[in-house]
Design a protein around this motif. Structure first.
Motif, PDB file in Angstrom:
ATOM      1  N   LEU A  51       1.078  -1.123  -0.080  1.00 45.96           N
ATOM      2  CA  LEU A  51      -0.068   0.042   0.012  1.00 45.96           C
ATOM      3  C   LEU A  51       0.856   1.289  -0.037  1.00 45.96           C
ATOM      4  CD1 LEU A  51      -3.187  -0.004   0.164  1.00 45.96           C
ATOM      5  CD2 LEU A  51      -2.897   0.738   2.488  1.00 45.96           C
ATOM      6  N   VAL A  52       0.540   2.392  -0.767  1.00 43.88           N
ATOM      7  CA  VAL A  52       1.277   3.362  -0.801  1.00 43.88           C
ATOM      8  C   VAL A  52       0.425   4.485  -0.228  1.00 43.88           C
ATOM      9  CG1 VAL A  52       2.273   5.126  -2.330  1.00 43.88           C
ATOM     10  CG2 VAL A  52       2.302   2.762  -3.079  1.00 43.88           C
ATOM     11  N   TRP A  53       1.041   5.073   0.827  1.00 45.58           N
ATOM     12  CA  TRP A  53       0.152   5.861   1.809  1.00 45.58           C
ATOM     13  C   TRP A  53       0.871   7.394   1.760  1.00 45.58           C
ATOM     14  CZ3 TRP A  53       1.207   7.138   7.330  1.00 45.58           C
ATOM     15  CH2 TRP A  53       0.190   7.795   7.930  1.00 45.58           C
ATOM     16  N   TYR A  54       0.300   8.329   1.409  1.00 44.64           N
ATOM     17  CA  TYR A  54       0.710   9.804   1.346  1.00 44.64           C
ATOM     18  C   TYR A  54       0.347  10.418   2.672  1.00 44.64           C
ATOM     19  CZ  TYR A  54       2.055   8.915  -3.432  1.00 44.64           C
ATOM     20  OH  TYR A  54       2.693   8.512  -4.605  1.00 44.64           O
ATOM     21  N   VAL A  55       1.327  10.553   3.736  1.00 50.39           N
ATOM     22  CA  VAL A  55       0.654  11.034   4.823  1.00 50.39           C
ATOM     23  C   VAL A  55       0.372  12.639   4.830  1.00 50.39           C
ATOM     24  CG1 VAL A  55       3.092  11.612   5.640  1.00 50.39           C
ATOM     25  CG2 VAL A  55       1.458  11.081   7.326  1.00 50.39           C
ATOM     26  N   ASP A  56       0.971  13.227   3.989  1.00 52.04           N
ATOM     27  CA  ASP A  56       0.748  14.763   3.665  1.00 52.04           C
ATOM     28  C   ASP A  56      -0.991  14.884   3.408  1.00 52.04           C
ATOM     29  OD1 ASP A  56       1.731  13.481   1.327  1.00 52.04           O
ATOM     30  OD2 ASP A  56       1.940  15.373   0.574  1.00 52.04           O
ATOM     31  N   ARG A  57      -1.375  13.709   2.594  1.00 48.08           N
ATOM     32  CA  ARG A  57      -2.728  14.133   2.263  1.00 48.08           C
ATOM     33  C   ARG A  57      -3.850  13.368   2.998  1.00 48.08           C
ATOM     34  NH1 ARG A  57      -2.255  11.747  -3.617  1.00 48.08           N
ATOM     35  NH2 ARG A  57      -0.092  12.756  -4.031  1.00 48.08           N
TER      36      ARG A  57
END
Lengths: 167, 367
Positions: A51-57
């Protein structure tokens, strides 16, 4: 086998035809590749194993965790701070994940993506659990599944959506 | 001088190289002749119907992928059709066409696997199976291109499909439609005139028309016995009523006829694909459906002509987010119940061939 009708032209011809087909295959282009040395290109939309997770979004709304029917995503938040929650814990147990992609579909802020990676062999089951730090540090290879392209720096919404709104 | 003999029991399976998956045939033998046969299944039971009751309507779709894993889009389609009927949602027209395309691709993939493993059961070790896999691989590539995975597609959604076809899909499937008939002829060449195949399959495992109907068999097993019955014609779903195609039927109801029906169906599937591609309209692919769907209380049955027969989902709603009851009419299971009638009086080797000709998927039998 003359009583069968179809093979009546001469016994054995049908078998020879089958052999002829096999012989033709000697001269055909090989359909397989030698895997570890060569790799096929993966399609854009592949639902890969990481899973690719973008913490800023991520606003910590936990829609993904609620959508996941396997109970793979564990999320603990505190806050809210401004228009988002602070994500204290974001854990994905890929050992239980069936890669259905419903969490990616549900995320209202394009914060999670399937990845294009597919080699995730591990020696221990505990290694399959991806913690928040691992997800943040991981190389990001987002796939185009459901979200056509990752949108860099997408603006966050004004207010945190309530549970009723996200469902 | 008569030698006194008594019948003995042979268990074929559950772990046996010539059965598909974990299936056990408990055969009562007289010498080499089968006197009685009892199919024993349930080794792969995962409780899909019960798990479905604890999940949301959307969350059940990945479960259906894992039943008949050789034709996952068809399973998705049958399930979402039942839920759409329940919730009163109608999918947009483009989605209907995409569903037809995906359903036919799934049928081609499943039938090429069926024909390949049927030959494998006959003793043509692996070679024909790999020929069939070569074509199946192209279909799986198309599925992967569209929905991201080869087997567990999870593509259909209540009110449409999850996302639109990618732009590289249409050229790829057009190329496939042109190439495929040639490969179907190639498969046919392996079997049509092959004396060994004819000797092993003609007249073997006969299922009479009456017996097929009374057992409730469907799909190629029923059509191989000469009954012209196809849900795509008798109760058209999606946009099958706009497609021109024939229903191939057999005459004798033996293993050979069931195989012939499958090969002809593959040709018809290519025909349907051509038409669906030509007619494919532009537009939305997904109707507006809340993510947490709460259909009104009631029950609905959605059925399609799956690759293996009539695949139906009976979904009962009590107005909550999860189905109250979730029943699957699995064609593999019902066709498998005809096996006993077909194999009595034949030898063990013929029983294996007959079993292969039914084309079951244990994931769907036990579910």
């Amino acid at each position: 086998m003359a009583q069968n009708g179809e093979g009546s032209r001469g016994f054995g011809l049908g078998i020879l035809k089958g052999f002829a087909l096999t012989a033709v295959h000697l001269f055909r282009r090989r359909f397989t590749i030698l895997y570890p040395e060569k790799r096929l290109p993966v399609p854009r939309r592949i639902r890969g194993t990481e899973l690719v997770w973008y913490v800023d979004r991520c606003t910590g709304c936990a829609t993904c965790a609620k959508t996941c029917h396997q109970g793979v995503i564990k999320i603990v938040t505190s806050g809210p701070e401004g228009n988002r929650f602070h994500v204290d814990k974001f854990e994905v147990d890929t050992g239980y994940c069936i890669f259905c992609g419903l969490c990616v579909e549900a995320c209202p802020f394009d914060a999670i993506f399937m990845s294009t990676e597919y080699e995730r062999g591990k020696y221990r089951r505990e290694d399959l659990v991806m913690s928040k730090e691992m997800l943040m540090a991981a190389d990001k290879h987002p796939s185009a599944y459901y979200h056509p392209q990752p949108v860099p720096g997408v603006a966050l919404p004004e207010k945190v959506p309530s549970i009723e709104e996200t469902w | 001088m008569a030698i006194k003999t008594e019948p003995f029991v042979v268990n074929v399976g559950p772990q046996h190289p010539s059965t598909h998956g974990v299936f056990r045939m408990r055969m009562v033998m007289d010498g080499e002749t089968i006197v009685d046969m009892e199919p024993v299944f349930g080794y792969l039971h995962r409780g899909v119907e019960k798990i479905g009751e604890t999940r949301t309507y959307t969350g059940c779709i990945p479960l259906t992928d894992r039943m008949d894993y050789l034709s996952a889009p068809a399973n998705n389609l049958a399930y979402v059709m039942a839920v759409e009927k329940l919730a009163g949602v109608k999918a947009p027209e483009r989605a209907q066409y995409i569903r037809v395309i995906m359903g036919e691709l799934a049928r081609l993939a499943s039938h090429s696997m069926a024909v390949g493993s049927f030959l494998n059961d006959l003793g043509a070790m692996a070679t024909p199976l790999v020929y069939m896999w070569r074509e199946r691989e192209k279909i799986l590539d198309l599925l992967e291109m569209t929905c991201g995975q080869r087997l567990t597609s999870n593509y259909m959604r209540v009110g449409g499909v999850s996302q639109d076809l990618p732009e590289e899909f249409t050229p790829a499937v057009k190329k496939f439609v042109v190439e495929m008939p040639r490969f179907i002829d190639e498969y046919d060449q392996l079997i049509k005139d092959n004396e060994i195949v004819l000797a092993r399959t003609k007249g073997v495992g006969v299922l009479s028309k009456e017996m097929a109907v009374s057992i409730g068999a469907s799909g190629p097993v029923l059509r191989g016995s000469g009954v012209k019955w196809d849900i795509r014609k008798s109760d058209p779903y999606a946009v099958y009523d706009r497609m021109q195609f024939d229903i191939p039927t057999g005459t004798a109801g033996d293993c050979y006829d069931r195989y012939r029906v499958r090969v002809e169906e593959m040709r018809q599937s290519v025909r349907i694909l051509e038409q669906a591609l030509a007619q494919l309209p532009q537009g939305e692919v997904r109707a507006k459906v809340p993510q947490r769907l709460r259909p009104p209380a009631g029950a609905a049955y959605g059925h399609i002509e799956g690759p293996k027969g009539e695949l139906g989902f009976y979904v009962v709603s009590d107005g909550s987010v999860a189905p109250y009851r979730f029943h699957i009419r699995a064609p593999s299971l019902i066709n498998l119940s005809a096996l006993r009638e077909m194999v009595i009086g034949w030898k063990i080797a013929d029983a294996i061939v007959t079993f292969g000709s039914i084309d079951i998927c244990l994931g769907e039998v036990d579910r």
